[in-house]
Scaffold this motif. Structure first.
Motif, PDB file in Angstrom:
ATOM      1  N   GLU A  42       0.856  -1.191   0.000  1.00 51.24           N
ATOM      2  CA  GLU A  42       0.000   0.000   0.000  1.00 51.24           C
ATOM      3  C   GLU A  42       0.886   1.232   0.000  1.00 51.24           C
ATOM      4  N   ASN A 100      -4.671   4.860  -2.305  1.00 48.19           N
ATOM      5  CA  ASN A 100      -5.905   5.356  -1.680  1.00 48.19           C
ATOM      6  C   ASN A 100      -6.562   6.425  -2.554  1.00 48.19           C
ATOM      7  N   GLU A 132      -7.922   1.669  -3.295  1.00 49.44           N
ATOM      8  CA  GLU A 132      -8.569   1.549  -1.983  1.00 49.44           C
ATOM      9  C   GLU A 132      -9.550   2.702  -1.798  1.00 49.44           C
ATOM     10  N   ASP A 162     -11.582   0.031   2.050  1.00 52.98           N
ATOM     11  CA  ASP A 162     -10.673   0.370   3.144  1.00 52.98           C
ATOM     12  C   ASP A 162     -11.470   0.647   4.423  1.00 52.98           C
ATOM     13  N   LYS A 183     -10.810  -4.601   3.620  1.00 54.29           N
ATOM     14  CA  LYS A 183      -9.769  -4.376   4.623  1.00 54.29           C
ATOM     15  C   LYS A 183     -10.425  -4.052   5.962  1.00 54.29           C
TER      16      LYS A 183
HETATM   17 MG    MG Z   1      -5.685   2.431   2.659  1.00 56.65          MG
END
Ligand code: MG
Ligand code: C2E
Ligand code: MG
Length: 275
Positions: A42, A100, A132, A162, A183
């Protein structure tokens, strides 16, 4: 002190930082619990030498969102992350780069061309990219997000939800959206060994993911007791300080040469041989 900085000033400084190359991509490993292999990283941005030293994204992402800088920042992430990925020698080739995306990015009409040109510039297939998004980002404009996420998924980009469990957790979108990965938010993982409701939430999300055929990542796994428990609970992937903190591209390359997480990999094998 950052709290004293008016947000407009922070945004101006962030804009200069973006232009001056003061942002850096850090990468945190996500490993497959069964094999112990690195499967994804990530990307977490770091503002080095900001107005008060290294500034965490939880501070500047909000300023970026409020000042119209979130799209330029995400564009920077895409290019920096894909460029560094394309140059890695020791990171296995199939490791996916997770970035993200906030609401404003997901609903930007230029997003498809931005992603398409970044992937082709750095010569990477869409399957190497994971996006994400949070539940609240999706819920702020479900129709537009559905359209974008469908486009991304059709291209082969993976979609991860996320911080799962902290938003509206509407199950109907799991049915409609092209989600690949869930997640589990670290707030549930951190105390799951000592807090029964947290543990129940973690187990429920793992079961939910399994029933939907999704990959489930536990975030914020700091110690090996929690790691072991997550193996027993049927979790498929782990991210957290017990594997590694986020690190620079150079450090990630070194880490892959002498991977610390092999310790945990052996642990999984030892556990498996006990059965
Ligand atoms: Mg994230
Ligand atoms: P996130 O996407 O949920 O990222 C995980 C956060 O948890 C990261 O914080 C990471 O450093 C931290 N973390 C990972 N493992 C552990 C652990 O074992 N223990 C603890 N206590 N923390 C752990 P970070 O880097 O401060 O980022 C915070 C949030 O800022 C991220 O949460 C993400 O939502 C956002 N963010 C970071 N970089 C970007 C970016 O480039 N663009 C956008 N839109 N958002 C970003
Ligand atoms: Mg998270």
């Amino acid at each position: 002190n950052l709290d004293c900085l008016p947000s407009l000033q922070l945004a101006t400084e962030l804009e200069s930082a973006l232009n001056d190359g003061a942002l850096k991509g850090h990468y945190q490993p996500i490993i497959d619990i069964q094999t112990g292999n690195l499967v994804s990283v990530e990307m977490l941005s770091r503002w080095i030498d900001g107005p008060s030293g290294t500034i965490s994204p939880s501070v500047f992402i909000e300023a970026a969102e409020k000042s119209g800088l979130i799209m330029p920042l995400t564009l920077w992430c895409l290019h920096c992350g894909l460029r560094e990925s394309s140059q890695w020698q020791k990171v296995p080739e199939n490791v996916s780069l997770a970035i993200n995306f906030s609401t404003l990015v997901l609903t930007d009409p230029h997003l498809p061309e931005v992603i398409h040109s970044a992937l082709s510039l750095w010569g990477l297939p869409a399957s190497r990219l994971t996006v994400e998004v949070t539940e609240s980002a999706i819920m702020s404009d479900p129709e537009r997000c559905l359209e974008t996420l469908n486009w991304l998924s059709d291209q082969g980009v993976k979609v991860a939800i996320d911080d799962f469990g902290t938003g509206y957790s509407s199950l109907s979108y799991l049915k409609q959206l092209p989600v690949d990965i869930i997640k589990i938010d670290q707030s549930f993982v951190t105390n799951m060994l000592h807090n029964v409701p947290d543990r129940n939430i973690v187990q429920s999300v793992i079961d939910l993911a399994r029933n939907f055929g999704l990959i489930v990542v536990a975030e914020g796994v700091e110690d090996l007791h929690t790691y072991d428990e997550l193996v027993d609970m049927g979790c498929t992937r782990i991210q957290g300080y017990c594997v590694s903190k986020p690190m620079s591209s150079e450090d990630l390359e070194q880490w892959c040469e002498n991977p610390q997480w092999r310790k945990t990999q052996n642990r999984v094998k030892d556990k498996a041989s006990n059965f």
